[in-house]
Scaffold this active site. Structure first.
Site, PDB file in Angstrom:
ATOM      1  N   HIS A  64      29.727  85.459  53.975  1.00 28.22           N
ATOM      2  CA  HIS A  64      28.472  85.877  54.599  1.00 28.22           C
ATOM      3  C   HIS A  64      28.484  87.351  54.999  1.00 28.22           C
ATOM      4  CE1 HIS A  64      30.526  84.775  58.495  1.00 28.22           C
ATOM      5  NE2 HIS A  64      29.803  85.789  58.948  1.00 28.22           N
ATOM      6  N   ASP A  79      32.505  79.826  52.560  1.00 27.94           N
ATOM      7  CA  ASP A  79      32.356  81.116  53.238  1.00 27.94           C
ATOM      8  C   ASP A  79      33.596  81.990  53.099  1.00 27.94           C
ATOM      9  OD1 ASP A  79      30.948  83.034  54.539  1.00 27.94           O
ATOM     10  OD2 ASP A  79      31.241  82.226  56.545  1.00 27.94           O
ATOM     11  N   SER A 106      34.166  88.161  62.038  1.00 29.80           N
ATOM     12  CA  SER A 106      34.101  87.302  60.854  1.00 29.80           C
ATOM     13  C   SER A 106      34.938  87.865  59.707  1.00 29.80           C
ATOM     14  CB  SER A 106      32.651  87.158  60.391  1.00 29.80           C
ATOM     15  OG  SER A 106      31.886  86.473  61.340  1.00 29.80           O
TER      16      SER A 106
END
Length: 542
Positions: A190, A230, A301
């Site tokens: 993402h 992801d 992330s």
């Protein structure tokens, strides 16, 4: 970058006895695929024509369907075609294709042997240059400060966004870490979605920044990515000072100390510490994630989660900013399963057999994967698997749970034929060959569009329905409730009556919502209108 993936299902309740039922019709497919009758010669001839049509573009599907048909001349024709492709892939050194062809040929004909190479040699060739597996790591960190130098800031420059007449820099910041001295980096999908998403039509450039030089932007490229898990693999043309070692999640216990390295809210080279709180949070559409209490913020992330031995145990995935200490990370085992395909294929296409179900338990013991729904026309359907069957083995490996099955499927490519062993709903030990189809982007939507409501409501909302009226086609009786489902949470019971007023497919929100009226036994038969919702995907599809 922060993102939270919705869990398997959610319930929306609008309980109001006076609410009017919508008069819109409920969509049903024009027809539903029926099992092939192999005793009918006309149907067999149609199936042979279908197999021949598959042979050019989907040779492994053709071989699988030929094996189900069990006509020797048809199977031999398909087998020879796949064998030719196998030999060609070896000559081209396309070992991922060779692996898929070898496995499929061997399971269709266990006596077959390749003349030039063994399966073990093919697997070795597949892994030869894969980042993270390609040799002894001579640049492994020996202390925390060196681990921080192996982490990087991911920088996606999307130009300028204009709002209310003013221009603002549109920049996405995430984290990543080196896994190979050739410059390969792991991060979250993402974070770099703008670089690979065909629906994004704007400007986008990908860079990294090193922790000791936050002014220099180093160009990077995407090597492979997986939207479902992801994960993404990047490449830069520099030699890193330090390279992280990938650990093994089997070394971890709940309560073990871990540390997260990343770029929270744009602050490069930040370290936070905490413990593993849980191993089995179902926040992804495939597999479980770790819950951790180490501080995680937007920008973390894709960063590494390391253990006391300085090995990567997970990839930081998401945090809930409004709930301090509720943060999540993707187990490194998933990355290790996927790295050969991230490196060798680019985009990861996951596989499935067209089923929905959950772990079968006898007391506290996990005994297999219970099938609760089979998609009409799907691989499992054609192979003869049915609701109530319990899968106990896949590709020669024991299956004791849904998690086992999903983990095995991560290492198996779509368009592969494998053996599946199961216990039938009648208690018989059986086996069959299944073809691993490409998992649809939205399994729930595929189910709703392909099957009748009487069956599709099992995976969608957890209720098996049977028609209860010859005059009102919207009237049903609940035959079965799936434990833990939306229907179960909303206190529905077997034999409750329901009238389905509407089913709405919301592509923007990626949810399916049904509105129905009911009199529930557990609620004193009070006449109410209820809405139930489910997401387009969930980890219970396989």
């Amino acid at each position: 970058m922060l993102r939270i993936v919705k869990s398997f299902s959610s319930c929306l309740c609008l309980a109001c006895a006076a609410l009017m039922i919508s008069c819109r019709s409920v969509r049903q497919p024009a027809s539903v695929v029926q099992p092939i009758n192999y005793t009918d010669e006309d149907i067999v001839q149609i199936e042979i024509e279908r197999i021949d049509a598959f042979l050019e573009k989907e040779p492994l599907r053709a071989l699988w369907r030929a094996s189900l048909l069990n006509r020797e001349e048809v199977t031999e024709r398909c087998f020879s075609k796949v064998e030719e492709l196998f030999n060609a892939s070896l000559e081209e050194k396309n070992y991922l294709d060779a692996k898929k062809y070898y496995k499929s040929l061997k399971v269709v004909n266990p006596q077959w042997k390749a003349s030039k190479i063994s399966y073990e040699e093919i697997e070795k060739a597949v892994m030869a240059d894969v980042p993270g597996f390609s040799g002894v790591n001579k640049k492994a960190p020996s202390k925390i400060s060196e681990c921080m130098k192996a982490a990087v800031t991911i920088w996606v420059d999307r130009g300028v966004t204009v709002k209310n007449g003013a221009g603002f820099a549109d920049i996405i910041i995430g984290s990543g870490f080196f896994i190979d001295e050739r410059g390969y980096i792991v991060t979250n999908h993402h974070v770099i979605d703008s670089m690979v998403n065909p629906k994004y039509e704007g400007y986008a450039r990908l860079y990294i920044k090193l922790p000791e030089d936050n002014l220099t932007k180093i160009p990077a490229k995407v090597v492979g990515y997986d939207p479902l898990l992801d994960l993404a693999l990047l490449k830069v043309e520099i030699v890193p000072e330090y390279v992280m070692n990938l650990g093994s999640s089997s070394d971890l216990e709940i309560g073990d100390k871990i540390s997260a390295i990343g770029t929270p809210v744009g602050l490069e080279g930040t370290l936070t510490s905490g413990i593993i709180s849980s191993f089995d949070r179902k926040l992804l559409a495939l597999g479980n994630v770790f819950q951790i209490d180490a501080a995680v913020n937007s920008g973390n992330s894709g960063g590494p989660l390391i253990d006391k031995n300085l090995k990567v145990q997970a990839i930081v995935y998401a945090g809930l900013l409004q709930l301090q200490g509720l943060n999540f990370a993707i187990p490194v085992e998933y990355l290790k399963q996927e790295l050969p395909y991230l490196y060798g294929r680019g985009e990861i296409i996951h596989s499935w057999i067209g089923c929905f179900g959950n772990t079968k338990r006898e007391g506290t013991k996990k005994t297999g994967l219970e099938i609760q729904y089979v998609l009409s026309g799907g691989s499992a359907f054609l192979a003869g698997l049915k609701a109530g069957d319990v899968i106990t083995s896949l590709d020669g490996k024991a299956v004791s749970s849904l998690d086992d099955f999903n983990f095995m499927m991560m290492a198996l490519e779509a368009e592969t034929i494998v053996e599946c062993k199961y216990i039938s709903s009648e208690g018989e030990q059986k086996k069959c060959l299944v073809y691993l189809d490409k998992r649809p982007e939205s399994p729930s939507k595929t189910v709703y569009e392909s099957d009748l409501i009487t069956s599709s409501f099992v995976p969608l909302f957890g209720m098996k329905l049977i028609p209860s009226s010859t005059t009102n086609r919207k009237s049903y009786t609940i035959e079965k409730i799936i434990p833990g489902s939306s229907a179960d949470d909303m206190s529905f019971s077997e034999n409750d009556s329901v009238i389905i007023a509407d089913v709405t497919v919301n592509d923007k929100s990626k949810v399916i919502i049904t509105t129905l009226s009911t009199k529930r036994k557990k609620k004193a038969f009070l006449d109410v209108v209820i809405s139930l919702g489910t997401s387009f995907d969930s980890p219970y599809y396989f």
